[in-house]
Design a protein around this motif. Structure first.
Motif, PDB file in Angstrom:
ATOM      1  N   ALA A 153      23.346  37.064  41.795  1.00  0.00           N
ATOM      2  CA  ALA A 153      24.277  35.839  40.954  1.00  0.00           C
ATOM      3  C   ALA A 153      25.078  36.234  40.521  1.00  0.00           C
ATOM      4  N   ILE A 154      26.007  37.814  40.854  1.00  0.00           N
ATOM      5  CA  ILE A 154      26.707  38.042  40.282  1.00  0.00           C
ATOM      6  C   ILE A 154      28.198  37.664  41.123  1.00  0.00           C
ATOM      7  N   THR A 155      29.250  37.198  40.921  1.00  0.00           N
ATOM      8  CA  THR A 155      30.793  37.149  40.914  1.00  0.00           C
ATOM      9  C   THR A 155      31.217  38.112  40.958  1.00  0.00           C
ATOM     10  N   TYR A 156      31.881  38.918  42.528  1.00  0.00           N
ATOM     11  CA  TYR A 156      32.819  39.375  42.324  1.00  0.00           C
ATOM     12  C   TYR A 156      34.232  39.563  42.657  1.00  0.00           C
ATOM     13  N   TYR A 157      34.894  40.577  42.529  1.00  0.00           N
ATOM     14  CA  TYR A 157      36.557  40.409  42.576  1.00  0.00           C
ATOM     15  C   TYR A 157      37.042  41.824  42.748  1.00  0.00           C
ATOM     16  N   GLY A 158      37.925  41.720  43.857  1.00  0.00           N
ATOM     17  CA  GLY A 158      37.751  43.277  44.389  1.00  0.00           C
ATOM     18  C   GLY A 158      39.888  42.770  43.950  1.00  0.00           C
ATOM     19  N   VAL A 159      40.197  44.607  43.728  1.00  0.00           N
ATOM     20  CA  VAL A 159      42.028  44.923  43.679  1.00  0.00           C
ATOM     21  C   VAL A 159      41.987  46.325  44.327  1.00  0.00           C
ATOM     22  N   GLU A 160      42.495  46.468  45.841  1.00  0.00           N
ATOM     23  CA  GLU A 160      42.712  47.138  46.400  1.00  0.00           C
ATOM     24  C   GLU A 160      43.965  48.709  45.634  1.00  0.00           C
TER      25      GLU A 160
END
Length: 188
Positions: A90-97
């Motif tokens: 149920a994890i919400t993900y946000y990525g910063v490259e």
């Protein structure tokens, strides 16, 4: 400044005499925690910083009731997890490259990452895990920026809060970017 937040700021800020410390003064504040780093540490209520091994250990994340993951080392040449890695949770993900190099400008990501953390914490049971490869530079820089932007902390107060629970070490370039943010937010 929103009403009621002034009392949270340190006395120097209230008096208007706060100045952003030098990088070397900030470095002295960072390594205050005794002992090594764990895979993940709670550095502020419901905010955890950690490394890529913790990021890839879904069982541990779920045991800590992590609801949101902010990957400060996103991308195929970094820690390549992404939303699909967490699709069975149920994890919400946000990525910063971002790349852990002093020449990399992380500052355009300060507000989006801070807003992601703020939105996660606005949920009654929201908990955020912020990571990069080692949990020292990129991840800590984004957490420090969050504390400055949304918790009205000076860079000094943010470093003290985080390093009480985890040794952190933003690279020289990131530290300069945080100093500029600090000056913009707190020095008039």
């Amino acid at each position: 400044m929103p009403r009621g937040l002034g009392s949270m700021a340190s006395p120097e800020v209230q008096a208007g005499s706060y100045e952003t410390p030098t990088a070397s003064e900030l470095h002295r504040l960072m390594w205050t925690k005794k002992g090594g780093n764990n895979r993940m540490d709670e550095v502020y209520p419901r905010i955890y910083i950690g490394d890529m091994y913790a990021a890839k250990d879904k069982r541990t994340l779920q045991a800590h009731h992590i609801t949101h993951v902010l990957n400060a080392a996103d991308g195929k040449y970094n820690v390549n997890t992404g939303p699909s890695f967490y699709r069975d949770t149920a994890i919400t993900y946000y990525g910063v490259e971002a790349f852990d190099m002093p020449s990399f400008d992380l500052s355009p990501f300060f507000r989006p990452a801070a807003n992601f953390i703020k939105n996660a914490l606005s949920l009654p049971t929201g908990k955020v895990f912020v990571h990069c490869a080692m949990g020292l530079s990129r991840s800590s820089t984004l957490v420090l920026a969050y504390l400055m932007i949304h918790e009205n902390m000076t860079l000094v107060d943010a470093i003290k809060a985080v390093s009480a629970n985890r040794n952190v070490s933003p690279n020289e370039g990131f530290l300069e970017q945080l100093r500029r943010l600090d000056t913009k937010l707190h020095c008039h």
